[in-house]
Design an enzyme around this catalytic site. Sequence first.
Site, mmCIF file in Angstrom:
data_model
loop_
_atom_site.group_PDB
_atom_site.id
_atom_site.type_symbol
_atom_site.label_atom_id
_atom_site.label_comp_id
_atom_site.label_asym_id
_atom_site.label_seq_id
_atom_site.Cartn_x
_atom_site.Cartn_y
_atom_site.Cartn_z
ATOM 1 N N HIS A 11 -3.276 6.762 2.466
ATOM 2 C CA HIS A 11 -3.750 5.614 1.781
ATOM 3 C C HIS A 11 -5.224 5.301 2.375
ATOM 4 O O HIS A 11 -5.423 5.346 3.479
ATOM 5 C CB HIS A 11 -2.645 4.616 2.069
ATOM 6 C CG HIS A 11 -3.260 3.137 1.843
ATOM 7 N ND1 HIS A 11 -3.844 2.835 0.557
ATOM 8 C CD2 HIS A 11 -3.226 2.061 2.728
ATOM 9 C CE1 HIS A 11 -4.225 1.514 0.781
ATOM 10 N NE2 HIS A 11 -3.949 0.951 2.057
ATOM 11 N N ASN A 53 -10.311 -0.505 -0.419
ATOM 12 C CA ASN A 53 -8.785 -0.381 -0.271
ATOM 13 C C ASN A 53 -8.058 -0.607 -1.787
ATOM 14 O O ASN A 53 -8.323 -1.800 -1.889
ATOM 15 C CB ASN A 53 -8.131 -1.178 0.977
ATOM 16 C CG ASN A 53 -6.635 -1.252 1.056
ATOM 17 O OD1 ASN A 53 -6.009 -0.629 0.140
ATOM 18 N ND2 ASN A 53 -6.387 -1.456 2.349
ATOM 19 N N CYS A 64 0.701 -1.374 -0.213
ATOM 20 C CA CYS A 64 -0.148 -0.098 0.099
ATOM 21 C C CYS A 64 0.986 1.183 0.050
ATOM 22 O O CYS A 64 0.483 2.296 -0.432
ATOM 23 C CB CYS A 64 -0.967 -0.014 1.241
ATOM 24 S SG CYS A 64 -2.233 -1.396 1.142
HETATM 25 N N1 ACO Z 1 -18.724 -9.496 8.119
HETATM 26 C C1 ACO Z 1 -19.120 -9.836 9.185
HETATM 27 N N2 ACO Z 1 -18.400 -10.324 10.393
HETATM 28 C C2 ACO Z 1 -17.277 -10.324 10.144
HETATM 29 C C3 ACO Z 1 -16.464 -9.951 8.997
HETATM 30 C C4 ACO Z 1 -17.446 -9.548 8.079
HETATM 31 N N3 ACO Z 1 -16.995 -9.106 6.605
HETATM 32 N N4 ACO Z 1 -15.246 -10.059 9.062
HETATM 33 C C5 ACO Z 1 -15.013 -10.252 10.365
HETATM 34 N N5 ACO Z 1 -16.022 -10.619 11.037
HETATM 35 C C6 ACO Z 1 -16.280 -10.809 12.623
HETATM 36 C C7 ACO Z 1 -15.063 -11.813 12.823
HETATM 37 O O1 ACO Z 1 -15.109 -13.075 12.158
HETATM 38 C C8 ACO Z 1 -15.394 -11.734 14.482
HETATM 39 O O2 ACO Z 1 -16.272 -12.660 14.689
HETATM 40 P P1 ACO Z 1 -15.915 -13.205 16.099
HETATM 41 O O3 ACO Z 1 -15.958 -12.347 17.261
HETATM 42 O O4 ACO Z 1 -17.217 -14.361 16.100
HETATM 43 O O5 ACO Z 1 -14.711 -14.151 16.011
HETATM 44 C C9 ACO Z 1 -15.757 -10.197 14.379
HETATM 45 O O6 ACO Z 1 -16.534 -9.803 13.451
HETATM 46 C C10 ACO Z 1 -14.766 -9.111 14.886
HETATM 47 O O7 ACO Z 1 -13.607 -9.298 14.255
HETATM 48 P P2 ACO Z 1 -12.440 -8.513 14.262
HETATM 49 O O8 ACO Z 1 -11.340 -8.962 13.285
HETATM 50 O O9 ACO Z 1 -12.190 -8.118 15.822
HETATM 51 O O10 ACO Z 1 -13.116 -7.157 13.724
HETATM 52 P P3 ACO Z 1 -12.430 -5.657 13.819
HETATM 53 O O11 ACO Z 1 -13.448 -4.778 14.571
HETATM 54 O O12 ACO Z 1 -11.399 -5.471 14.336
HETATM 55 O O13 ACO Z 1 -12.557 -5.155 12.314
HETATM 56 C C11 ACO Z 1 -11.032 -5.056 10.483
HETATM 57 C C12 ACO Z 1 -11.844 -6.028 11.472
HETATM 58 C C13 ACO Z 1 -11.818 -4.027 9.773
HETATM 59 C C14 ACO Z 1 -10.284 -5.981 9.174
HETATM 60 C C15 ACO Z 1 -9.988 -4.172 11.067
HETATM 61 O O14 ACO Z 1 -9.122 -5.119 11.964
HETATM 62 C C16 ACO Z 1 -9.180 -3.437 10.294
HETATM 63 O O15 ACO Z 1 -9.804 -2.493 10.089
HETATM 64 N N6 ACO Z 1 -7.799 -3.628 10.391
HETATM 65 C C17 ACO Z 1 -6.836 -2.810 9.598
HETATM 66 C C18 ACO Z 1 -6.439 -3.803 8.239
HETATM 67 C C19 ACO Z 1 -6.555 -3.164 7.030
HETATM 68 O O16 ACO Z 1 -7.257 -2.181 6.691
HETATM 69 N N7 ACO Z 1 -5.745 -3.773 6.164
HETATM 70 C C20 ACO Z 1 -5.508 -3.370 4.960
HETATM 71 C C21 ACO Z 1 -4.299 -3.523 4.372
HETATM 72 S S1 ACO Z 1 -2.931 -2.851 5.419
HETATM 73 C C22 ACO Z 1 -3.455 -1.028 5.000
HETATM 74 O O17 ACO Z 1 -3.929 -0.766 3.860
HETATM 75 C C23 ACO Z 1 -3.092 0.068 5.962
#
Ligand code: ACO
Length: 326
Positions: free
Chosen positions: A253, A283, A113
Amino acid sequence: MIKARIIGTGSYLPEKILTNIDLEKFLDTSDEWIFSRTGIRERRVAAAGEYTSDLAVHAAHRAMEMAGVTAAEIDLIVVGTITGDFPWPATACLVQHKLGATQAAAFDISAACSGFVYALDAGMRQIQTGVARRVLVIGAEILTRIVDWQDRNTCVLFGDGAGAVVLAPSDGEAGILSTHLHADGSCWELLYQAGFGSRNPASPEGLEARLPFLKMQGNEVFKVAVRSLSEVANEALEANGVTAADLRLLIPHQANRRILEATAKRLGLADEQVFMNVERYGNTSGASIPIALDEANRAGLLREGDLVLFDAFGGGFTWASALVRW
Ligand code: ACO
């Protein structure tokens, strides 16, 4: 040293729109979950037969048209991508061929990214040292072909697109004032594509284990992303003796809205100082900053003399900033 400036911007988004509601039809997810966690409503998906080099060429044509530069005048093409047409040759070479930029050298940069800011730095240095006079810097990705459509944790986040800029020597105040690039390879496993390279060569077992698809530990990435994005933004401000209040626009980004809001808060930026289009495109990795820049530019948000800060974080980990006087 000669300063490099941006004399044209362009972007291209594939026509097909995949909304969160569309995702609900084949994935255990919801528009409410995706939007509240990420700020994403929809993303673009490249058509069958449309490749990363095609997206890059569309964006390049638009940037070259704005710059008033022909293919014959381009000395160098640098493409930031992690989803090139092939592992090799470089997508930049395919772009060079499709544009008919026969005088241009061409190479890719793999910094996930942060790819566009890394590529911008490479292009800028060729201008600064007088090696090149017209450089095409592109961020282009088709992430929808490397995400695992069975993994709701990741596939909802990403989309396809391309953005481009043309760089030229500056004879005034306008130009790229600084770039700051960083990496921490110890975190590679938090965000990567396991197959198929020299560590996991192509095999039916690897396919079965879904190795060719992107893997991410979202929570860990989130924390490091916010810290790194604000640190490298502050590094750029301090190096140039300016403050966040002096910025016309932060073009970060477009990872997700919560990362961007947390970063903006740490930097003390007002909402109108932060450009966001993650709602419409998701993204797009290395393509997100040049797409956002082109949208901001064509919307008339940038005036001569404005300070614009690019701020990126991605797999590797890599992170980087570039401060630009428009
Ligand atoms: N729909 C429904 N539920 C979902 C989904 C979905 N698409 N994805 C995950 N869940 C569930 C999980 O299974 C979990 O369920 P559980 O509690 O029963 O196990 C629950 O939601 C919570 O999951 P978390 O991973 O804790 O959710 P979080 O609130 O952290 O959000 C996310 C996840 C959006 C990926 C977050 O961690 C994030 O934004 N991370 C940054 C990663 C990113 O943007 N990376 C891109 C590449 S790097 C960059 O570009 C900077």
